[in-house]
Scaffold this motif. Sequence first.
Motif, PDB file in Angstrom:
ATOM      1  N   ILE A 273      14.307  39.714 -14.171  1.00  0.00           N
ATOM      2  CA  ILE A 273      13.942  40.778 -13.414  1.00  0.00           C
ATOM      3  C   ILE A 273      12.924  39.650 -12.127  1.00  0.00           C
ATOM      4  O   ILE A 273      12.798  41.180 -11.363  1.00  0.00           O
ATOM      5  N   ALA A 274      13.740  38.972 -11.722  1.00  0.00           N
ATOM      6  CA  ALA A 274      12.633  38.789 -10.636  1.00  0.00           C
ATOM      7  C   ALA A 274      13.896  39.255  -9.791  1.00  0.00           C
ATOM      8  O   ALA A 274      13.441  39.198  -7.942  1.00  0.00           O
ATOM      9  N   LEU A 275      15.499  38.684  -9.735  1.00  0.00           N
ATOM     10  CA  LEU A 275      16.494  39.570  -8.772  1.00  0.00           C
ATOM     11  C   LEU A 275      16.186  41.143  -8.588  1.00  0.00           C
ATOM     12  O   LEU A 275      16.049  41.812  -7.643  1.00  0.00           O
ATOM     13  N   GLY A 276      15.914  41.901  -9.620  1.00  0.00           N
ATOM     14  CA  GLY A 276      15.205  42.661  -9.681  1.00  0.00           C
ATOM     15  C   GLY A 276      13.844  43.480  -8.885  1.00  0.00           C
ATOM     16  O   GLY A 276      14.164  44.119  -7.389  1.00  0.00           O
ATOM     17  N   ILE A 277      13.039  42.223  -8.841  1.00  0.00           N
ATOM     18  CA  ILE A 277      12.184  42.341  -8.011  1.00  0.00           C
ATOM     19  C   ILE A 277      12.512  42.710  -6.700  1.00  0.00           C
ATOM     20  O   ILE A 277      11.852  43.324  -5.538  1.00  0.00           O
ATOM     21  N   GLY A 278      13.094  41.573  -6.092  1.00  0.00           N
ATOM     22  CA  GLY A 278      13.122  41.313  -4.877  1.00  0.00           C
ATOM     23  C   GLY A 278      13.544  41.930  -4.658  1.00  0.00           C
ATOM     24  O   GLY A 278      13.902  43.183  -2.900  1.00  0.00           O
ATOM     25  N   LEU A 279      15.202  42.643  -5.021  1.00  0.00           N
ATOM     26  CA  LEU A 279      15.891  44.585  -4.749  1.00  0.00           C
ATOM     27  C   LEU A 279      15.433  45.458  -4.676  1.00  0.00           C
ATOM     28  O   LEU A 279      14.992  46.087  -3.392  1.00  0.00           O
ATOM     29  N   GLY A 280      13.915  45.731  -5.553  1.00  0.00           N
ATOM     30  CA  GLY A 280      12.997  47.101  -4.991  1.00  0.00           C
ATOM     31  C   GLY A 280      12.679  47.012  -4.104  1.00  0.00           C
ATOM     32  O   GLY A 280      12.166  48.140  -3.402  1.00  0.00           O
TER      33      GLY A 280
ATOM     34  N   PRO B 132      24.232  37.936 -22.507  1.00  0.00           N
ATOM     35  CA  PRO B 132      23.277  37.051 -21.167  1.00  0.00           C
ATOM     36  C   PRO B 132      23.179  37.986 -20.269  1.00  0.00           C
ATOM     37  O   PRO B 132      22.666  38.141 -19.581  1.00  0.00           O
ATOM     38  N   LEU B 133      24.936  38.141 -19.778  1.00  0.00           N
ATOM     39  CA  LEU B 133      24.578  38.916 -19.112  1.00  0.00           C
ATOM     40  C   LEU B 133      24.955  40.188 -18.763  1.00  0.00           C
ATOM     41  O   LEU B 133      23.931  40.315 -17.734  1.00  0.00           O
ATOM     42  N   THR B 134      24.620  41.096 -20.070  1.00  0.00           N
ATOM     43  CA  THR B 134      24.052  42.344 -20.418  1.00  0.00           C
ATOM     44  C   THR B 134      22.931  42.147 -20.163  1.00  0.00           C
ATOM     45  O   THR B 134      22.111  43.110 -18.889  1.00  0.00           O
ATOM     46  N   LEU B 135      21.852  41.476 -20.139  1.00  0.00           N
ATOM     47  CA  LEU B 135      20.497  41.027 -20.580  1.00  0.00           C
ATOM     48  C   LEU B 135      19.938  40.995 -19.175  1.00  0.00           C
ATOM     49  O   LEU B 135      18.864  41.672 -18.555  1.00  0.00           O
ATOM     50  N   LEU B 136      20.924  40.175 -18.025  1.00  0.00           N
ATOM     51  CA  LEU B 136      20.403  40.157 -16.163  1.00  0.00           C
ATOM     52  C   LEU B 136      20.668  41.230 -15.901  1.00  0.00           C
ATOM     53  O   LEU B 136      19.757  41.519 -15.223  1.00  0.00           O
ATOM     54  N   ILE B 137      21.772  42.133 -16.110  1.00  0.00           N
ATOM     55  CA  ILE B 137      21.842  43.256 -15.574  1.00  0.00           C
ATOM     56  C   ILE B 137      21.086  44.182 -16.172  1.00  0.00           C
ATOM     57  O   ILE B 137      20.524  45.083 -15.072  1.00  0.00           O
ATOM     58  N   PHE B 138      19.941  44.125 -16.980  1.00  0.00           N
ATOM     59  CA  PHE B 138      19.704  45.115 -17.623  1.00  0.00           C
ATOM     60  C   PHE B 138      17.932  44.916 -17.340  1.00  0.00           C
ATOM     61  O   PHE B 138      17.737  45.434 -16.146  1.00  0.00           O
ATOM     62  N   GLY B 139      17.817  43.413 -17.287  1.00  0.00           N
ATOM     63  CA  GLY B 139      16.605  42.808 -15.588  1.00  0.00           C
ATOM     64  C   GLY B 139      16.670  43.369 -14.535  1.00  0.00           C
ATOM     65  O   GLY B 139      15.813  43.701 -14.239  1.00  0.00           O
ATOM     66  N   ILE B 140      17.693  42.906 -14.059  1.00  0.00           N
ATOM     67  CA  ILE B 140      18.081  43.401 -12.195  1.00  0.00           C
ATOM     68  C   ILE B 140      17.484  44.648 -12.440  1.00  0.00           C
ATOM     69  O   ILE B 140      16.978  45.669 -11.795  1.00  0.00           O
ATOM     70  N   LEU B 141      18.156  45.743 -12.989  1.00  0.00           N
ATOM     71  CA  LEU B 141      17.948  47.275 -13.118  1.00  0.00           C
ATOM     72  C   LEU B 141      16.528  47.719 -13.152  1.00  0.00           C
ATOM     73  O   LEU B 141      15.659  48.516 -12.482  1.00  0.00           O
ATOM     74  N   ALA B 142      15.728  47.400 -14.493  1.00  0.00           N
ATOM     75  CA  ALA B 142      14.951  47.622 -15.033  1.00  0.00           C
ATOM     76  C   ALA B 142      13.309  47.130 -13.911  1.00  0.00           C
ATOM     77  O   ALA B 142      12.355  48.014 -13.069  1.00  0.00           O
ATOM     78  N   ALA B 143      13.089  45.442 -12.991  1.00  0.00           N
ATOM     79  CA  ALA B 143      12.495  45.482 -13.094  1.00  0.00           C
ATOM     80  C   ALA B 143      12.737  46.062 -11.267  1.00  0.00           C
ATOM     81  O   ALA B 143      11.730  46.606 -10.682  1.00  0.00           O
TER      82      ALA B 143
ATOM     83  N   LEU C 181      10.000  48.252 -22.056  1.00  0.00           N
ATOM     84  CA  LEU C 181      11.548  47.499 -22.419  1.00  0.00           C
ATOM     85  C   LEU C 181      11.654  46.838 -22.342  1.00  0.00           C
ATOM     86  O   LEU C 181      12.361  46.176 -22.916  1.00  0.00           O
ATOM     87  N   MET C 182      11.366  46.004 -20.465  1.00  0.00           N
ATOM     88  CA  MET C 182      10.877  44.939 -20.981  1.00  0.00           C
ATOM     89  C   MET C 182      10.369  43.039 -21.622  1.00  0.00           C
ATOM     90  O   MET C 182      11.302  42.259 -21.688  1.00  0.00           O
ATOM     91  N   GLY C 183       8.959  44.069 -21.623  1.00  0.00           N
ATOM     92  CA  GLY C 183       8.638  43.382 -21.954  1.00  0.00           C
ATOM     93  C   GLY C 183       9.706  42.721 -24.111  1.00  0.00           C
ATOM     94  O   GLY C 183       9.061  42.185 -24.234  1.00  0.00           O
ATOM     95  N   MET C 184       9.770  44.435 -24.615  1.00  0.00           N
ATOM     96  CA  MET C 184      10.371  44.038 -25.993  1.00  0.00           C
ATOM     97  C   MET C 184      11.774  42.759 -26.246  1.00  0.00           C
ATOM     98  O   MET C 184      11.770  42.477 -26.581  1.00  0.00           O
TER      99      MET C 184
END
Length: 182
Positions: A73-80, A141-152, A51-54
């Motif tokens: 994605i960067a924020l999500g990796i840090g939170l993970g 962009p805000l929706t994409l940011l939040i999805f990137g955080i959660l997915a990563a 999903l992140m790739g698509m």
Amino acid sequence: MAIPVHPSLFVSLGIAALVVWRLYSRIRRMVGRQKLSAVRPWITICLFTWLMGMLSLASLAHPDHLAAVAGGIALGIGLGVYGHRLTQFEQTPAGLFYTPSAHLGIALSLLFAGRIVYRLAQFYLAPGPQVWTPSQFSGSPLTLLIFGILAAYYVTYAIGLLLWRHGLKPGAGVPLSGPENT
């Protein structure tokens, strides 16, 4: 005299019930003790990476969207990584268990729920009839940011669970790692 009810009201209520049920089950899974599944981390890694790739591929034409996905994605990796450090792990005769950080799980769930509520309010409270294309509804962009955080976050956390499981030694004892053992 009966008040006529529009069929779309039932559809909206059904969708709302489904969203509430999924949020409830997501929050329960993110804050309580869980048995480590052999399959769930792999499904999480494959699905969310795809999903992140698509989304990243679809965002190539819009630099602000691509930046939002990449930042998420960067924020999500840090939170993970942070969430994995806060997790309590245990090996028992009944199996492998882990307890994620309740605070981080609730915060991420509220972030997701808040964005859904905001977008639905925007959609339903808009004056007059609105026709939104899928890109207008989800391409913010805000929706994409939040999805990137959660997915990563999910991918990073699942990788951490797999690394923890593969680093175990048979009969190593009950508490293996967590905030007090790192």
